[in-house]
Design a protein around this motif. Structure first.
Motif, short mmCIF file in Angstrom:
data_model
loop_
_atom_site.label_atom_id
_atom_site.label_comp_id
_atom_site.label_asym_id
_atom_site.label_seq_id
_atom_site.Cartn_x
_atom_site.Cartn_y
_atom_site.Cartn_z
N PHE A 266 49.70 50.24 38.99
CA PHE A 266 48.33 50.04 38.31
C PHE A 266 47.12 50.70 38.87
CE2 PHE A 266 50.00 45.40 36.63
CZ PHE A 266 50.93 46.38 35.85
N GLY A 267 47.14 50.95 40.33
CA GLY A 267 45.76 51.37 40.93
C GLY A 267 45.18 52.51 40.18
N HIS A 268 46.06 53.56 39.72
CA HIS A 268 45.34 54.76 39.09
C HIS A 268 44.88 54.35 37.75
CE1 HIS A 268 49.66 54.89 38.27
NE2 HIS A 268 49.44 55.92 37.41
N ARG A 269 45.62 53.36 37.19
CA ARG A 269 45.31 52.88 35.83
C ARG A 269 43.85 52.32 35.37
NH1 ARG A 269 51.17 53.28 35.77
NH2 ARG A 269 51.72 54.32 34.00
N LEU A 270 43.47 51.51 36.30
CA LEU A 270 42.13 50.68 36.14
C LEU A 270 40.97 51.61 36.17
CD1 LEU A 270 42.61 47.82 38.50
CD2 LEU A 270 42.94 47.86 36.25
N MET A 271 40.01 51.39 35.11
CA MET A 271 38.73 51.71 35.06
C MET A 271 37.92 50.61 35.46
SD MET A 271 39.22 54.65 31.83
CE MET A 271 37.44 55.30 32.27
N LEU A 272 37.17 50.87 36.55
CA LEU A 272 36.26 49.87 37.07
C LEU A 272 34.85 49.87 36.27
CD1 LEU A 272 36.83 49.91 40.86
CD2 LEU A 272 38.03 48.81 38.89
N SER A 273 34.19 48.92 36.13
CA SER A 273 32.73 49.09 35.51
C SER A 273 31.71 49.44 36.49
CB SER A 273 32.54 47.41 35.13
OG SER A 273 32.27 46.80 36.31
N SER A 274 30.63 49.92 36.16
CA SER A 274 29.62 50.49 36.97
C SER A 274 29.03 49.55 37.89
CB SER A 274 28.52 50.97 36.03
OG SER A 274 28.00 50.05 35.25
#
Length: 304
Positions: A266-274
């Motif tokens: 999952f780690g590389h699939r998450l896109m974090l918010s600003s």
């Protein structure tokens, strides 16, 4: 056999084996010189797979990856000249150093195991595994992989520096060269495909399935996440968990099979918010919180 060439990275090698067994692709993200290329070469030899390596640079074209048709003057026909993807194991070295156009040439190959050139679809050899490397430290002359392509990597691994005792053992055991020529082939492409197909016999109980769905849902509703895990990511975790159960000699998945692989799948699939980036949140920290707040199902003999 791979451990003969890669010293002290047993956990990383096991996760790579699980990804290959699950029929997925591997993203190796680490600094130069820690053994990424050596690991890919060692796996190709130990598994008996055909192997090609392509060094990605800004001038590499999509046709270098998938191949192209050219006019043969001798017979007056157009013929296909193979690209790097026509192999069992493709090492895409420094994949973030080539243009987005060339990166996207791998999308169809990674997902559908085929390439389409001039309207003709050509199947890839079976099995087909992409091991891609990228250096997360240097950002000059690099092109960030798009989210759609990151989602097609089953797992992201990092080799890391060896511990002092491991590095000392490496100096004595490997000497002046990596003993790749001495590695023995322990299986064949046909046996690997058979093992991959056998994962369909591994059972996932409704309780374990519900816990996986809960984990995925928690990433989508997390306040620090802009883009949560996709259905492809959920399927990837389920297949990786089946591979872990298979490797453990079980025909059913335990909750811990999935939980232990969550950071890597999952780690590389998450896109974090600003907001998350401003507060120095990392995908690993968010996933650790999600795992802690999502209770694992209580497994009984009936549910197994």
């Amino acid at each position: 056999e791979v451990k003969k060439a890669v010293v002290g990275k047993d956990a990383v090698l096991l996760r790579a084996v699980l990804a290959i067994l699950a029929g997925g692709h591997i993203l190796l993200e680490d600094v130069p010189g820690v053994g990424k290329t050596t690991m890919a070469l060692a796996f190709s030899k130990a598994l008996g797979l055909s192997y090609r390596r392509i060094q990605f640079t800004p001038d590499v074209m999509p046709s270098d990856v998938v191949g192209f048709y050219y006019y043969n003057k001798e017979n007056g026909k157009f013929e296909y000249r193979q690209g790097a993807v026509m192999t069992n194991l493709l090492l895409a070295d420094e994949i973030n150093r080539t243009s987005s156009k060339t990166q996207s040439a791998l999308l169809e190959a990674m997902e559908e195991r085929q390439v389409t050139i001039d309207g003709e679809t050509l199947p890839l050899p079976t099995p087909f595994v992409v091991m891609a490397t990228q250096n997360p430290v240097e950002s000059e002359s690099t092109f960030r992989l798009p989210a759609a392509q990151m989602d097609r990597f089953l797992i992201r691994l990092s080799m890391g520096y060896p511990a002092p005792e491991e590095e000392r053992r490496m100096l004595f055991s490997l000497g002046d060269s990596i003993p790749l020529d001495g590695l023995e082939t322990v299986t064949s492409p046909e046996e690997l495909v058979s093992a991959q197909d056998s994962l369909s016999q591994i059972r996932v109980s409704p309780e374990v399935a519900d816990s996986l769905v809960a984990l995925v849902g928690a990433t989508r509703s997390h306040p620090m996440v802009r883009l949560g895990i996709s259905p492809r990511g959920a399927l990837a975790l389920c297949r990786c968990a089946k591979a872990a159960a298979f490797a453990a000699g079980r025909d059913f998945v335990l909750p811990e099979d999935a939980a232990e692989l969550v950071p890597y799948v999952f780690g590389h699939r998450l896109m974090l918010s600003s907001r998350a980036r401003l507060n120095d949140y990392t995908p690993e920290a968010i996933l650790a919180q999600v795992l802690e707040e999502t209770p694992a199902p209580a497994m009984t003999e009936r549910t197994l």
